[in-house]
Design an enzyme around this catalytic site. Structure first.
Site, PDB file in Angstrom:
ATOM      1  CG  ASN A   9      -1.710   1.248   1.402  1.00  0.00           C
ATOM      2  OD1 ASN A   9      -1.757   2.080   0.490  1.00  0.00           O
ATOM      3  ND2 ASN A   9      -2.344   1.404   2.548  1.00  0.00           N
ATOM      4  CD1 TRP A  10       3.388   0.921  -2.868  1.00  0.00           C
ATOM      5  CD2 TRP A  10       3.473   2.084  -4.787  1.00  0.00           C
ATOM      6  NE1 TRP A  10       4.051   0.150  -3.800  1.00  0.00           N
ATOM      7  CE2 TRP A  10       4.117   0.839  -4.981  1.00  0.00           C
ATOM      8  CE3 TRP A  10       3.404   2.976  -5.867  1.00  0.00           C
ATOM      9  CZ2 TRP A  10       4.699   0.480  -6.197  1.00  0.00           C
ATOM     10  CZ3 TRP A  10       3.974   2.625  -7.086  1.00  0.00           C
ATOM     11  CH2 TRP A  10       4.614   1.388  -7.246  1.00  0.00           C
ATOM     12  CE  LYS A  11      -0.014   3.106   4.853  1.00  0.00           C
ATOM     13  NZ  LYS A  11       0.093   3.185   6.296  1.00  0.00           N
ATOM     14  CG  HIS A  96      -5.646   1.890   5.315  1.00  0.00           C
ATOM     15  ND1 HIS A  96      -5.161   2.808   6.216  1.00  0.00           N
ATOM     16  CD2 HIS A  96      -4.656   0.983   5.128  1.00  0.00           C
ATOM     17  CE1 HIS A  96      -3.923   2.467   6.546  1.00  0.00           C
ATOM     18  NE2 HIS A  96      -3.597   1.365   5.892  1.00  0.00           N
ATOM     19  CD  GLU A  98      -2.697   5.400   6.880  1.00  0.00           C
ATOM     20  OE1 GLU A  98      -2.722   5.442   5.639  1.00  0.00           O
ATOM     21  OE2 GLU A  98      -1.771   4.842   7.529  1.00  0.00           O
ATOM     22  CD  GLU A 168      -3.170  -2.461   7.281  1.00  0.00           C
ATOM     23  OE1 GLU A 168      -2.015  -2.595   6.852  1.00  0.00           O
ATOM     24  OE2 GLU A 168      -3.900  -1.510   6.962  1.00  0.00           O
ATOM     25  N   GLY A 174       2.896   2.296  10.808  1.00  0.00           N
ATOM     26  CA  GLY A 174       3.817   3.418  10.651  1.00  0.00           C
ATOM     27  C   GLY A 174       4.557   3.789  11.920  1.00  0.00           C
ATOM     28  CB  SER A 212       5.680  -1.757  11.866  1.00  0.00           C
ATOM     29  OG  SER A 212       5.275  -0.421  12.125  1.00  0.00           O
ATOM     30  N   GLY A 233       3.145  -1.010   4.240  1.00  0.00           N
ATOM     31  CA  GLY A 233       3.175   0.412   3.913  1.00  0.00           C
ATOM     32  C   GLY A 233       4.595   0.870   3.645  1.00  0.00           C
ATOM     33  N   GLY A 234       5.267   1.370   4.674  1.00  0.00           N
ATOM     34  CA  GLY A 234       6.604   1.964   4.519  1.00  0.00           C
ATOM     35  C   GLY A 234       7.594   1.080   3.777  1.00  0.00           C
TER      36      GLY A 234
HETATM   37  P1  13P Z   1       3.303   0.388   7.644  1.00  0.00           P
HETATM   38  O1  13P Z   1       3.829  -0.870   7.043  1.00  0.00           O
HETATM   39  O2  13P Z   1       4.012   1.627   7.180  1.00  0.00           O
HETATM   40  O3  13P Z   1       3.190   0.287   9.145  1.00  0.00           O
HETATM   41  O4  13P Z   1       1.801   0.563   7.099  1.00  0.00           O
HETATM   42  C1  13P Z   1       0.944  -0.514   7.176  1.00  0.00           C
HETATM   43  C2  13P Z   1      -0.294  -0.164   6.443  1.00  0.00           C
HETATM   44  O5  13P Z   1      -1.056   0.696   6.866  1.00  0.00           O
HETATM   45  C3  13P Z   1      -0.560  -0.848   5.175  1.00  0.00           C
HETATM   46  O6  13P Z   1      -1.854  -0.606   4.733  1.00  0.00           O
END
Ligand code: 13P
Length: 253
Positions: A9-11, A96, A98, A168, A174, A212, A233-234
């Site tokens: 997920n590149w956000k 998600h 967020e 998640e 994050g 993470s 994500g990251g």
């Molecule tokens: P991180 O891997 O940056 O913690 O993000 C996870 C995430 O929200 C994937 O959708």
């Protein structure tokens, strides 16, 4: 048979050039489907087409990070299921944390999105997870139950098989603070039981872990019996890290 999925997920990250370059590095390695692992990238909307072109012909799949539930029409700023399919998406992330926390999405809105995406033939990655305060006050199971109920409400048995669940925990997103493999497995087992009660297709529904996940901790997390992949994500923004997670996935799949 549950699919084993490693999803990035590149956000709201990358620009066109960096996103296409990242996609190219993944596609070069995932030239063919490997050892039962599916690989998915979810870039920002404006880069769906160039990223889709770059991964074309490889085993890397394309997904979007969200969708709107209405058919094309007067909904300024929104994106319809038809448009995602037209751009080559097979998957869409919905719910998600967020979007729940920052954009105010409710379980009712998320349910409408899930239903529209499934009706349009997309595979839905339904994201669920508790806040730190909810975990600390012993409400994890209750929160997940409500989010799962919200997501699955009104879904037919046949459609349920096109859902992937992503657990998640919000406190792990994050933050660099991952759920331990045992903590994650414990919750995945609860989700598995909830799925069993909700649908006869539970054995076809994968449950991904997100929060993470990185090159160092992926192998242990992915080795858990009820963890069927990762939503990253990251670490999905750095090709070597994401490739290492893909490799850990092919060992566990
Ligand atoms: P991180 O891997 O940056 O913690 O993000 C996870 C995430 O929200 C994937 O959708």
């Amino acid at each position: 048979m549950r699919r084993f999925l490693i999803a990035g997920n590149w956000k709201m990250n990358t620009l066109r050039q960096s996103g296409v370059a990242l996609a190219g590095e993944l596609a070069a390695v995932a030239a063919h489907e490997e050892a039962g692992v599916e690989v998915l990238v979810c870039p920002p909307y404006p880069y769906l087409l160039p990223v889709g072109e770059r991964i074309g012909g490889s085993a890397v799949q394309l997904g979007a990070q969200d969708v709107y539930f209405e058919s094309p029409g007067a909904f300024t700023g929104e994106i319809a299921v038809e448009m995602l399919k037209d751009c080559g998406c097979r998957y869409v992330l919905i719910g998600h944390s967020e979007r729940r926390a920052i954009l105010g999405e409710t379980d009712a809105v998320i349910n409408r999105k899930v239903r529209a995406a499934l009706a349009g033939g997309l595979t839905v990655v339904l994201c669920v997870g508790e806040l730190l305060a909810e975990r600390q006050s012993g409400q994890t199971e209750e929160v997940l139950d409500r989010q799962m109920e919200g997501g699955f409400s009104g879904i037919s048995e046949a459609e349920a098989a096109s859902i992937v669940v992503a657990y998640e925990p919000v406190w792990a997103i994050g933050t660099g603070r991952t759920a331990s493999p045992e903590q994650a497995q414990e919750v995945h087992a609860v989700l598995r039981a909830q799925l069993k009660a909700a649908t006869s297709h539970s054995d076809r529904i994968s449950i991904l872990y997100g929060g993470s996940m990185n090159a160092a901790n992926a192998a242990q997390l992915l080795a858990q019996p009820d963890i069927d992949g990762g939503l990253i994500g990251g670490a999905a923004l750095k090709a070597p890290d994401f490739l290492a997670i893909m490799a850990a996935g092919s060992v566990s799949a």
